[in-house]
Scaffold this motif. Sequence first.
Motif, short mmCIF file in Angstrom:
data_model
loop_
_atom_site.label_atom_id
_atom_site.label_comp_id
_atom_site.label_asym_id
_atom_site.label_seq_id
_atom_site.Cartn_x
_atom_site.Cartn_y
_atom_site.Cartn_z
N THR A 97 9.93 27.86 -49.63
CA THR A 97 11.16 28.35 -50.26
C THR A 97 12.15 27.21 -50.30
O THR A 97 12.19 26.38 -49.38
N HIS B 207 11.11 33.51 -58.07
CA HIS B 207 10.10 33.38 -57.01
C HIS B 207 8.94 32.52 -57.49
O HIS B 207 8.66 32.44 -58.69
N THR C 254 12.08 31.35 -54.17
CA THR C 254 11.61 31.98 -52.94
C THR C 254 10.13 32.36 -53.00
O THR C 254 9.49 32.38 -54.05
N GLU D 63 7.75 37.40 -53.05
CA GLU D 63 8.30 38.48 -53.88
C GLU D 63 7.21 39.49 -54.25
O GLU D 63 7.48 40.69 -54.32
N SER E 188 9.09 40.60 -50.76
CA SER E 188 10.09 39.62 -50.32
C SER E 188 10.27 39.61 -48.81
O SER E 188 11.37 39.37 -48.30
N GLY F 13 10.56 34.92 -47.44
CA GLY F 13 10.92 35.86 -48.49
C GLY F 13 12.43 36.00 -48.61
O GLY F 13 13.19 35.57 -47.74
N MET F 14 12.88 36.66 -49.67
CA MET F 14 14.31 36.79 -49.93
C MET F 14 15.00 37.66 -48.89
O MET F 14 16.21 37.54 -48.68
N ARG F 15 14.25 38.50 -48.19
CA ARG F 15 14.87 39.34 -47.16
C ARG F 15 15.25 38.55 -45.92
O ARG F 15 15.99 39.05 -45.06
N SER G 161 18.95 37.02 -61.52
CA SER G 161 17.68 37.18 -60.82
C SER G 161 16.59 36.95 -61.85
O SER G 161 16.27 37.82 -62.66
N THR H 255 12.50 43.11 -58.62
CA THR H 255 12.64 41.67 -58.42
C THR H 255 13.42 41.46 -57.12
O THR H 255 13.61 42.38 -56.33
N ILE H 256 13.94 40.24 -56.93
CA ILE H 256 14.77 39.98 -55.75
C ILE H 256 16.22 40.40 -55.97
O ILE H 256 17.05 40.27 -55.07
N ILE I 131 18.18 42.68 -53.46
CA ILE I 131 18.45 42.11 -52.14
C ILE I 131 19.75 41.32 -52.16
O ILE I 131 20.61 41.47 -51.29
#
Length: 459
Positions: free
Chosen positions: A78, A99, A285, A288, A292, A297-299, A333, A411-412, A415
């Motif tokens: 990432t 991602h 990132t 996904e 995620s 991941g985005m989280r 996004s 998608t992200i 988040i």
Amino acid sequence: MERPNAWKSYTKKQLKELEKLNKDYRAFLDAGKTERECIAEIVKQAEAAGYVNLEEILGKKQSVKAGDKVYAVCMKKTIALFNVGTAPMEQGMNILGAHIDSPRMDIKQNPLYENGDMAYLDTHYYGGIKKYQWVTLPLAIHGVVVKKDGSVIDIVIGEKENDPVFCVTDLLVHLAGEQQEKKANKVIEGENLDILFGSLPVKDEEKEGVKRNVLNLLKEQYDMEEEDFLSAELEVVPAGRARESGIDRSMILAYGQDDRVCAYTSLAAMLEVKEVKKTTCCLLTDKEEIGSVGATGMRSKFFENTVAELLDAKGEYSELTLRRCLKNCRMLSSDVSAAYDPLYAASYEKNNAAYFGRGMVFNKFTGSRGKSGSNDANAEYMGALRKILDDNQVAYQTAELGKVDVGGGGTIAYILSLYGMEVIDSGVAVLNMHAPWELTSKADVYETKKGYVAFLKDA
């Protein structure tokens, strides 16, 4: 409100720009078939454009000022790039987020076995795939093997002209009567997506001679023992290069365009835009396709922590400043959308579908059925974006992901929206999404990059 086809408006100069961008994009796809490979290529391009690793700056206890270009990487999977603007970061950033992971098959940790005088590698598929699409294709293996002493062995088998390739076998049609009566999601079972890895036995070996020969070759060619699979990350992807598609060469056929088409156009836009008032960010990132999750991941807190470090290096950090910065951001996004396919028209609502050649796509909301799991962007934000795109002569369209009760996706976006920032989904329309080989329009790639440049400058 049918949108015009962008191809009809191009000058010779624009067509030349379009072809160069898409040639560079194909090279990016070939260089980055895994997340690690993508990050390595992105860092290479970013550093060539003057970006500096934030860790290096922090290690030297240096400060960051307007005009500086920095990047941060998380576990080689990432990356976040920042072009620091003249305005205080408390006023927010303009963010492009995409991602770089794609559906594939991963080699298991204890994968190698012999059966019927054939050696196989056991796999576990990653992300949403139609399993039957992955059989009888030439496949390559990309990844890393990490030894107990920490040394890393890079693996790429199946991409060079003289490399061997691999495949997942399928039942011949003459014996497939019962198989063909199964539902599509049961025709090929996940546990049968095993890679045929070899069939030549060691002469003097009485038992599992093929497996022994494979292990001998791995040791000889890669200094790899069977136990080294335990600390390996090996991904199985379609073998072969990204190609122009169509007799008119108007499209690109390649693996991994979901979502590396948005990642590349975001990166290209980020590197093109030089001086900015509002800090710009390109956030690419991992994970996904499986929600995620995890550290890459985005989280994860990687993005938030990196922004905090950047604020501190600018001498602007406080917890309240960080919260205000994230709240005041505007984000695209950037993820792919489903292109209208006339052969499967029943799955689309034509007035709200994305079409090849009509420019970048905006999905005001995603989710499924009753917008479940969706980010739903504000009308005010969409109105502001329309002005930016029209002022910069960017071709764009709006879409939903198929008919209301047919399916959906995400998608992200949802988040990042939790910070209170303005977020909307945008990207490139794709045919064959999540298949081993996906299709995009060169015009849409070009218009999306233009749209991202306009957003970074003017949002």
